[in-house]
Structure formats: C-alpha cells, structure tokens
Design a protein around this motif. Structure first.
Motif, PDB file in Angstrom:
ATOM      1  N   PHE A   6       0.820  -1.205   0.000  1.00 56.50           N
ATOM      2  CA  PHE A   6       0.000   0.000   0.000  1.00 56.50           C
ATOM      3  C   PHE A   6       0.855   1.256   0.000  1.00 56.50           C
ATOM      4  CE2 PHE A   6      -2.007   3.537   2.148  1.00 56.50           C
ATOM      5  CZ  PHE A   6      -3.225   3.629   1.513  1.00 56.50           C
ATOM      6  N   TRP A  45       0.883   4.075  -2.896  1.00 53.25           N
ATOM      7  CA  TRP A  45       0.342   5.392  -2.547  1.00 53.25           C
ATOM      8  C   TRP A  45       1.348   6.492  -2.868  1.00 53.25           C
ATOM      9  CZ3 TRP A  45      -4.444   6.668  -1.775  1.00 53.25           C
ATOM     10  CH2 TRP A  45      -4.748   7.912  -1.222  1.00 53.25           C
ATOM     11  N   LEU A  99      -8.108   5.897  -2.745  1.00 47.94           N
ATOM     12  CA  LEU A  99      -7.915   4.985  -1.620  1.00 47.94           C
ATOM     13  C   LEU A  99      -8.519   3.617  -1.926  1.00 47.94           C
ATOM     14  CD1 LEU A  99      -6.924   4.544   1.283  1.00 47.94           C
ATOM     15  CD2 LEU A  99      -9.174   5.294   2.075  1.00 47.94           C
ATOM     16  N   SER A 140      -6.144   0.365  -2.313  1.00 52.87           N
ATOM     17  CA  SER A 140      -6.447  -0.676  -1.329  1.00 52.87           C
ATOM     18  C   SER A 140      -6.829  -1.985  -2.000  1.00 52.87           C
ATOM     19  CB  SER A 140      -7.580  -0.211  -0.407  1.00 52.87           C
ATOM     20  OG  SER A 140      -7.187   0.912   0.353  1.00 52.87           O
ATOM     21  N   ALA A 183      -4.956  -5.267  -1.138  1.00 51.64           N
ATOM     22  CA  ALA A 183      -5.701  -6.396  -0.575  1.00 51.64           C
ATOM     23  C   ALA A 183      -5.400  -7.678  -1.341  1.00 51.64           C
ATOM     24  CB  ALA A 183      -7.196  -6.100  -0.596  1.00 51.64           C
ATOM     25  N   CYS A 204      -5.601   3.367   7.075  1.00 51.16           N
ATOM     26  CA  CYS A 204      -5.567   2.878   5.695  1.00 51.16           C
ATOM     27  C   CYS A 204      -5.201   1.389   5.667  1.00 51.16           C
ATOM     28  CB  CYS A 204      -4.568   3.675   4.867  1.00 51.16           C
ATOM     29  SG  CYS A 204      -5.083   5.376   4.519  1.00 51.16           S
ATOM     30  N   VAL A 242      -7.285  -1.896   4.301  1.00 52.67           N
ATOM     31  CA  VAL A 242      -6.769  -2.919   3.392  1.00 52.67           C
ATOM     32  C   VAL A 242      -7.019  -4.315   3.959  1.00 52.67           C
ATOM     33  CG1 VAL A 242      -4.668  -3.924   2.394  1.00 52.67           C
ATOM     34  CG2 VAL A 242      -5.030  -1.444   2.324  1.00 52.67           C
TER      35      VAL A 242
END
Length: 405
Positions: free
Chosen positions: A3, A7, A89, A93, A97, A388, A392
C-alpha cells in the motif's frame, strides 16, 4: 505493505502545486497518467487488464466469464482541487488487498476483479459517475454525447482525443453479468467513524439527494444612483434564501447547500438583473428531503415577492435513496466480526458513489475508512496510515470470505 509504495507513486499525479489539491479530470493528461498507473499495477501482478466500452478499467485474477466474480475498486479522478483519498484509496487498497491475499496463500474459488471507474466525480462534464451510469444503462448514449465541458468540448471528442473510441459507449449488461458482488472501499466523507472511535465501517445506504436551480429575476440598474426604495434587487431574496436553507436543513437534521452562483450582469457598480443559485440538498429519507426543499422554495417565493423579484425553481437532477444489498451487507458484518467481539458500525452516507449506481443491477456494498476531520473534496482530506492499513486488511478479509464461498 505494498500500500505505502503504491500510494507514494500515485500521490504526485495531477497535484496542483498552488493549492495542494488534485485536478485529475476525465480524459485529461492527469487522468491518462492515472490510467497508465493502473495498467502498470495490474501487469506487475500478472492480472489481465482491459478497458471496457465506456472507458472503465478492469484487472482480473481468474476468468470473469464464470459469472460470479467478486469485484472491488473505485475511481482515480477528482473534483477541482480535491483531496488525495476520495476514490484513489479504494483502488490502491484493492491492489494491496490482493497482495495480502497472496501473502496469506488464500485459496480463492471465484474470479477477483479490480476496477477503476471513469469520470466518477463529473468535474469536467458536469455529471457524476458517467462510466458506471453508462455501463448500468442509467445514462443514454444520446445524453452522453450531449455532455460538454466548460470549453465546449464534447465527451465523445474528449474520449477520442485520449485514444478511446466514443462510438462504443453504451449499456454493458454482459459485463455486469460477470459480477456476483461488488464491494467499494472509500474514505468516509464525514466524521461518524471518528466520533465512534472505529477505523472501518460498513455502508447501509446512500441518502436521497438532488440539485435545484433557483432563478431570481429582478431589474438591472445603477448601483450609485438608484434609490433603495426603487430597486428590484434579486441578490437580496437570494441571500435570504441561503439563510433559509440552513434553517430548514437544521430543523430536519438534513443538509442543504447553495454552493454555486451566477450573477448578471455581474458588475461591481450594477444592481443585478438575475441571480441564479444552485441548491444541493440531501437527507436520510425521502420525506425529510421533500420537507427541506419545500420549505426552502416557500421561503424563496416569499422573499422574492417582498422585493418585487420573479422566481423560478427547476430540479436539475435527483437520485432516490440507495439501499445497499442487505444480504451482502450482513455478510460483510459477519466476515469482519468473525473470531472477534467487535461490532463493525453500519452507517449511511450523503455522498454518491459508483457502488450506488451499480446497486440496481448487481449486489453491492461499501466499506468506509475513518477520516479524522471529516473533510472531503478538499486538499485537507486525510486518513492515517494505520487506518488505511486497517482498511486494506478489512477489504482482504471481505474478498477472501466472499470468494471462498
């Protein structure tokens, strides 16, 4: 966790150095850069990547032709000078994930899809959720072709300039038939989770909402030579109506906002001939929304008459309440509460989403990640790294639970 690197890589794209906000408008250079980022993330994970007839991007693990795919994702475009989290997001995510599921060695029995819906915010062409609306058949091809931006460029011409064939747009029931469940993760656009102390929540419904245009028509005249008693100034009833909107919303525990105004002739030393204001109002249920708007219209009519001004009100758009699939919502709560004593909060939202558009065609649900300030559609929009990551992990749990059945 992946992540953080994703990001950091996405963060600079389309960011304004002046405001610190984002200008990722549909079919512009920033949007194309975001689309390229999506393709790179999909390809680096060995996922099959495709762009559908309406410009939405899909990344697939497994064969979606089976017809029971579990899909997640959101959007990468932004409102003018918007925040970093609204939309992106959910996409970041989704990839994170998937990485988490692979690290776990999860045995998925169903195909898994990740989507980036095009033009969700409607910042360029004035209509939200264009990509999902077209796919679900809620926006006709003819209406889509009539959409234009502030420079007069039509949606088809913008698509064509960006390398997408506009002649392909339209309903896509075959694609929707591939999806057994769609779960969208989104930063909360409010403070309910912050106030409850929870990191993640489940959406119950999207409030009914609409937009109304109020036209106050008076008489233009000289600001320095016209007696106050002789004026028909439309700015006065407009200003009083703005205050009335606040009062009506407070009485009904709803929201009402005049956020856009156009004035003619718009001169410093001229009494306006026309003041046009756009009302956005949302409420928990239809009855409350009707009460709020009716109260605002009644007050506007009284104020206009008192100042010798003519009034017309036009409803420009309306979306009824969207109830997310109850069985899917309950399943998310069961999955996230499994082996723990935690109760995941279920909350409504006043903001529209692609998940809401798709809810009439396929089972949909939403997860929210805590927003400590509640600020959204602004550079000040935020979420902590820990929250965050919690989002996830919650999304990974949900995808694994749904794809295993």
């Amino acid at each position: 966790m992946s992540f953080h690197s994703m990001w950091a890589e996405l963060l600079p794209i389309g960011r304004s150095s002046a405001s610190g906000g984002y200008r990722r408008f549909a079919w512009t250079g920033a949007d194309l850069d975001c689309r390229a980022w999506f393709e790179e993330q999909a390809e680096s994970r060995g996922l099959a990547c495709e762009t559908d007839r309406n410009g939405n991007q899909w990344a697939w693990l497994g064969d979606p032709a089976r017809g029971d795919a579990v899909v997640t994702g959101s959007h990468l475009d932004s409102v003018p000078d918007g925040g970093a989290y609204d939309g992106p997001l959910g996409v970041v995510s989704a990839f994170a994930a998937l990485d988490e599921l692979r690290d776990r060695g999860a045995d998925l029995a169903k195909p898994l899809g990740i989507v980036n819906f095009g033009d969700e915010e409607g910042a360029r062409f004035g209509l939200a959720c264009v990509g999902s609306r077209l796919t679900a058949g809620q926006l006709t091809v003819a209406a889509a072709h009539r959409l234009t931006d502030a420079d007069g460029t039509s949606l088809p011409r913008a698509m064509e300039a960006a390398g997408h064939d506009p002649e392909t747009i339209g309903p896509d029931p075959e694609r929707l038939a591939r999806i057994g469940a769609f779960v969208e993760l989104h930063v909360e656009q409010g403070r309910a989770l912050d106030l409850s102390g929870d990191r993640v929540g489940i959406a119950s419904a999207i409030w009914p909402h609409g937009r109304w245009r109020f036209d106050f028509a008076g008489e233009a005249n000289h600001a320095g030579t016209t007696r106050l008693a002789d004026r028909r100034d439309p700015m006065l009833p407009y200003a009083e109506t703005v205050l009335a909107a606040r009062r009506e919303a407070e009485l009904a525990s709803a929201v009402a906002t005049f956020g856009k105004i156009a004035v003619e002739p718009n001169g410093v030393n001229a009494i306006p001939s026309l003041v046009r204001g756009w009302l956005d109002s949302r409420a928990e249920d239809q009855e409350r929304l009707d009460t709020v708007v009716a109260g605002i219209e009644k007050a506007a009519a009284q104020y206009a008459a008192a100042h010798g001004v003519d009034l017309s009100v036009v409803r420009e758009s309306f979306t009824p309440v969207v109830e997310f699939d109850h069985a899917l919502r309950d399943e998310l709560a069961r999955i996230l509460g499994k082996d723990t004593e935690l109760t995941v909060p279920v909350l409504g939202t006043g903001a529209g989403h692609d998940a809401g558009i798709l809810s009439g065609s396929i089972p949909t649900a939403m997860l929210f990640v805590r927003n400590p300030t509640g600020v959204s559609h602004s550079p000040a929009e935020s979420a902590t790294e820990d929250d965050c990551v919690a989002g996830v992990l919650a999304l990974a749990d949900v995808l694994e639970g749904l794809a295993r059945r």
